[in-house]
Motif scaffolding. Structure first.
Motif, PDB file in Angstrom:
ATOM      1  N   ASP A  14      -6.935   1.718   8.387  1.00 22.62           N
ATOM      2  CA  ASP A  14      -5.167   1.405   8.426  1.00 22.62           C
ATOM      3  C   ASP A  14      -4.366   0.532   9.336  1.00 22.62           C
ATOM      4  OD1 ASP A  14      -3.560   3.780   6.835  1.00 22.62           O
ATOM      5  OD2 ASP A  14      -4.362   5.431   8.429  1.00 22.62           O
ATOM      6  N   ASP A  15      -6.171   0.066   9.605  1.00 24.99           N
ATOM      7  CA  ASP A  15      -6.556  -1.326  10.124  1.00 24.99           C
ATOM      8  C   ASP A  15      -6.648  -2.783  10.319  1.00 24.99           C
ATOM      9  OD1 ASP A  15      -6.227  -2.958  12.682  1.00 24.99           O
ATOM     10  OD2 ASP A  15      -7.903  -1.865  13.973  1.00 24.99           O
ATOM     11  N   TYR A  16      -6.281  -3.692   8.997  1.00 26.26           N
ATOM     12  CA  TYR A  16      -6.782  -4.913   8.742  1.00 26.26           C
ATOM     13  C   TYR A  16      -5.733  -5.188   8.684  1.00 26.26           C
ATOM     14  CZ  TYR A  16      -3.902  -2.030   5.667  1.00 26.26           C
ATOM     15  OH  TYR A  16      -2.121  -1.312   5.205  1.00 26.26           O
ATOM     16  N   ASP A  17      -6.333  -6.583   8.367  1.00 27.38           N
ATOM     17  CA  ASP A  17      -6.183  -7.900   8.234  1.00 27.38           C
ATOM     18  C   ASP A  17      -5.743  -8.467   6.560  1.00 27.38           C
ATOM     19  OD1 ASP A  17      -5.523  -8.642  10.632  1.00 27.38           O
ATOM     20  OD2 ASP A  17      -7.582  -9.467  10.929  1.00 27.38           O
ATOM     21  N   VAL A  18      -4.002  -8.618   6.416  1.00 27.77           N
ATOM     22  CA  VAL A  18      -3.793  -9.103   4.971  1.00 27.77           C
ATOM     23  C   VAL A  18      -3.786 -10.315   4.687  1.00 27.77           C
ATOM     24  CG1 VAL A  18      -1.935  -8.361   3.258  1.00 27.77           C
ATOM     25  CG2 VAL A  18      -2.071  -6.775   5.150  1.00 27.77           C
ATOM     26  N   HIS A  19      -4.676 -11.098   3.955  1.00 32.41           N
ATOM     27  CA  HIS A  19      -5.121 -11.924   3.427  1.00 32.41           C
ATOM     28  C   HIS A  19      -5.208 -11.941   2.403  1.00 32.41           C
ATOM     29  CE1 HIS A  19      -6.998 -15.838   3.696  1.00 32.41           C
ATOM     30  NE2 HIS A  19      -5.934 -16.208   3.833  1.00 32.41           N
ATOM     31  N   TRP A  20      -4.232 -12.951   0.990  1.00 36.00           N
ATOM     32  CA  TRP A  20      -4.310 -12.740   0.014  1.00 36.00           C
ATOM     33  C   TRP A  20      -4.646 -14.391  -0.708  1.00 36.00           C
ATOM     34  CZ3 TRP A  20      -4.476  -8.635  -3.087  1.00 36.00           C
ATOM     35  CH2 TRP A  20      -4.031  -7.612  -2.879  1.00 36.00           C
ATOM     36  N   GLU A  21      -5.405 -15.079  -1.531  1.00 37.97           N
ATOM     37  CA  GLU A  21      -6.330 -15.897  -1.448  1.00 37.97           C
ATOM     38  C   GLU A  21      -5.586 -16.865  -3.172  1.00 37.97           C
ATOM     39  OE1 GLU A  21      -9.251 -17.113   1.983  1.00 37.97           O
ATOM     40  OE2 GLU A  21      -9.525 -16.887  -0.050  1.00 37.97           O
ATOM     41  N   ARG A  22      -5.335 -17.648  -2.995  1.00 39.66           N
ATOM     42  CA  ARG A  22      -5.620 -18.837  -4.090  1.00 39.66           C
ATOM     43  C   ARG A  22      -6.937 -19.502  -4.590  1.00 39.66           C
ATOM     44  NH1 ARG A  22      -5.219 -23.471  -7.662  1.00 39.66           N
ATOM     45  NH2 ARG A  22      -3.908 -23.183  -9.449  1.00 39.66           N
ATOM     46  N   ARG A  23      -7.544 -19.190  -5.869  1.00 41.06           N
ATOM     47  CA  ARG A  23      -9.606 -19.738  -5.532  1.00 41.06           C
ATOM     48  C   ARG A  23      -9.418 -20.454  -7.194  1.00 41.06           C
ATOM     49  NH1 ARG A  23     -12.925 -15.544  -3.015  1.00 41.06           N
ATOM     50  NH2 ARG A  23     -12.215 -15.381  -0.504  1.00 41.06           N
ATOM     51  N   GLU A  24     -10.015 -21.365  -7.320  1.00 39.36           N
ATOM     52  CA  GLU A  24     -10.960 -21.704  -8.263  1.00 39.36           C
ATOM     53  C   GLU A  24     -11.813 -21.515  -8.421  1.00 39.36           C
ATOM     54  OE1 GLU A  24      -9.366 -25.152  -9.092  1.00 39.36           O
ATOM     55  OE2 GLU A  24      -7.313 -25.026  -8.545  1.00 39.36           O
ATOM     56  N   TYR A  25     -12.727 -21.801  -9.727  1.00 42.23           N
ATOM     57  CA  TYR A  25     -14.198 -21.394  -9.806  1.00 42.23           C
ATOM     58  C   TYR A  25     -13.982 -21.947 -11.396  1.00 42.23           C
ATOM     59  CZ  TYR A  25     -14.040 -17.154  -6.951  1.00 42.23           C
ATOM     60  OH  TYR A  25     -13.783 -16.649  -6.097  1.00 42.23           O
ATOM     61  N   ASP A  26     -15.874 -22.618 -11.269  1.00 45.17           N
ATOM     62  CA  ASP A  26     -16.011 -23.424 -12.491  1.00 45.17           C
ATOM     63  C   ASP A  26     -16.547 -22.752 -13.026  1.00 45.17           C
ATOM     64  OD1 ASP A  26     -17.003 -25.519 -14.196  1.00 45.17           O
ATOM     65  OD2 ASP A  26     -18.338 -26.427 -12.964  1.00 45.17           O
ATOM     66  N   LEU A  27     -16.264 -22.576 -14.118  1.00 41.12           N
ATOM     67  CA  LEU A  27     -16.787 -21.662 -15.039  1.00 41.12           C
ATOM     68  C   LEU A  27     -18.069 -21.884 -15.559  1.00 41.12           C
ATOM     69  CD1 LEU A  27     -14.095 -20.475 -18.288  1.00 41.12           C
ATOM     70  CD2 LEU A  27     -14.854 -18.804 -15.994  1.00 41.12           C
ATOM     71  N   ALA A  28     -18.430 -23.254 -15.813  1.00 37.34           N
ATOM     72  CA  ALA A  28     -20.434 -24.147 -16.254  1.00 37.34           C
ATOM     73  C   ALA A  28     -20.961 -23.813 -15.070  1.00 37.34           C
ATOM     74  CB  ALA A  28     -20.065 -25.520 -16.317  1.00 37.34           C
ATOM     75  N   GLN A  29     -19.983 -23.065 -13.482  1.00 43.02           N
ATOM     76  CA  GLN A  29     -21.496 -22.736 -12.932  1.00 43.02           C
ATOM     77  C   GLN A  29     -21.675 -21.139 -12.492  1.00 43.02           C
ATOM     78  OE1 GLN A  29     -22.819 -25.147 -10.628  1.00 43.02           O
ATOM     79  NE2 GLN A  29     -21.680 -26.731 -12.807  1.00 43.02           N
ATOM     80  N   VAL A  30     -21.099 -20.615 -13.425  1.00 44.00           N
ATOM     81  CA  VAL A  30     -21.947 -18.604 -13.366  1.00 44.00           C
ATOM     82  C   VAL A  30     -22.881 -19.215 -13.417  1.00 44.00           C
ATOM     83  CG1 VAL A  30     -21.276 -18.954 -16.161  1.00 44.00           C
ATOM     84  CG2 VAL A  30     -20.629 -16.513 -13.909  1.00 44.00           C
ATOM     85  N   ARG A  31     -23.269 -18.026 -12.873  1.00 39.63           N
ATOM     86  CA  ARG A  31     -24.788 -17.621 -12.910  1.00 39.63           C
ATOM     87  C   ARG A  31     -25.078 -16.400 -12.626  1.00 39.63           C
ATOM     88  NH1 ARG A  31     -25.013 -22.332 -13.857  1.00 39.63           N
ATOM     89  NH2 ARG A  31     -25.593 -23.999 -12.338  1.00 39.63           N
TER      90      ARG A  31
END
Length: 379
Positions: A162-179
């Protein structure tokens, strides 16, 4: 002549003796046939009665649990309704052994079941509840060209349940770079039950983890039994690997294992990512219930993988998710040439995750020594 005639008359094989024996055997045969028919009828009636009893017990138990988990109102109201349902069920069981008015009593129970099913059909998943913080934001996922765009990627910093820092992000990924694609199993209830997560790695060192979870309301806790009775909605979580692994190892005290999946080329990895995007979009359009048996963290992964590898066999280990890694190894999905015992021993990341804490290179550290991961990526 007379003596010969008398011998023929009494001889067993003679005219009258043979007729008597044949008649006697006909009587015996008729008696045996009647006995067999009576026995067969009793057996069939017994089997029918047993099947009816089992059906009444199964329906009665299901109805009582459905009412307990879903009937609105307090404990007293649920108790009264369940009591009435059980009385109808007991009356139906009694009717199974009665010879008179059996179908009348069973018809009453069937009518009660019809009412119960009608009410059950009105229970629909929702998106407007007071959700717990860690599942409060739905995942918005889309692909534009060669870019994977994710809104509401969870990146909490956990100090306690019950002890945490709330953080939501927007992220982008290049599909050609998935490894890479890694299977993560988090054991929370014995060796047979684990939560399944799938982590995608990219050339820049970033990882994003997908996890199908129950969407808990505030103050609500998970119940495996309740998961059979529309108790929880499902949510697809996309999270930073440090967040979703550390909350399980360091906060909830779970035991976590990581395995590198083998046999997926880049096209397969991208196809699997697209399927996760489609799953997120489907849940965004229409909420769905989490089901402990048919729609959980493991069965969803299997269905997604099966779109890429249609020949994947069904297996009991898809239900006993704690053995999923062994199943993946048996179908050639893990690093070849390494005994499974070694994969499991070196893939146990619990202690490494606890020691890594909130460091920036968390994903690199927990992969140290995991078979199948190139040494140049994990010095």
């Amino acid at each position: 002549m007379e003596r010969s005639w008398r011998r023929a008359k009494v001889r067993p094989g003679g005219v009258e003796g043979g007729t008597a024996v044949q008649a006697w055997w006909k009587v015996v045969g008729a008696c045996l046939a009647t006995a067999r028919a009576v026995t067969r009828g009793r057996v069939l009636r017994g089997l029918g009665r047993s099947g009816l009893v089992l059906a009444c017990l199964a329906v009665g138990a299901w109805g009582a649990l459905a009412l307990w988990f879903q009937f609105p109102g307090g404990t007293v109201a649920r108790g009264v309704v369940i009591l009435l349902w059980c009385i109808a069920g007991v009356w139906a069981l009694r009717a199974c052994f009665a010879c008179r008015r059996r179908w009348r009593s069973l018809a009453v129970f069937a009518a009660a079941l019809a009412l119960l099913l009608g009410w059950w059909a009105t229970i629909q998943p929702r998106q407007d509840r007071q959700w717990a913080d860690d599942v409060a934001q739905p995942l918005h996922a889309r692909i534009e060209g060669g870019r994977l765009l994710l809104d509401n990627v969870r990146d909490f910093h956990w100090r306690g349940e019950d002890d945490y820092d709330v953080h939501w992000e927007r992220r982008e990924y290049d599909l050609a770079q998935v490894r890479s694609v890694d299977l993560i199993l988090s054991y929370w209830m014995g060796p047979a039950i684990a939560h399944t997560l799938v982590s995608f790695g990219f050339a820049d060192g970033r990882q994003v983890v997908f996890s199908l979870e129950i969407r808990k309301e505030r103050g609500e806790s998970f119940s495996a039994l309740g998961g059979f009775f529309r108790r929880f909605e499902a949510v697809l979580v996309a999270a930073d690997e440090r967040d979703i692994v550390q909350v399980r190892t360091s906060v909830r005290g779970e035991d976590v294992y990581l395995y590198r999946l083998h046999g997926l080329d880049q096209d397969g990895m991208r196809a699997l990512l697209r399927d996760y995007v489609a799953q997120a979009q489907a849940l965004e359009r229409a909420p769905a219930f989490y089901n402990t048996l048919t729609s959980n963290c493991t069965t969803v992964v299997y269905e997604l993988m099966r779109r890429i590898v249609p020949t994947l066999p069904l297996d009991y280990r898809l239900l006993l998710s704690g053995y999923l890694a062994e199943y993946a190894n048996d179908v050639g999905g893990l690093v070849p040439g390494v005994p499974f015992a070694t994969l499991r021993e070196r893939g146990r990341i619990t202690q490494r995750a606890r020691e890594a804490g909130d460091v920036a290179d968390f994903s690199r550290r927990i992969r140290q020594g995991v078979p199948g991961i190139a040494e140049e990526h994990v010095p």
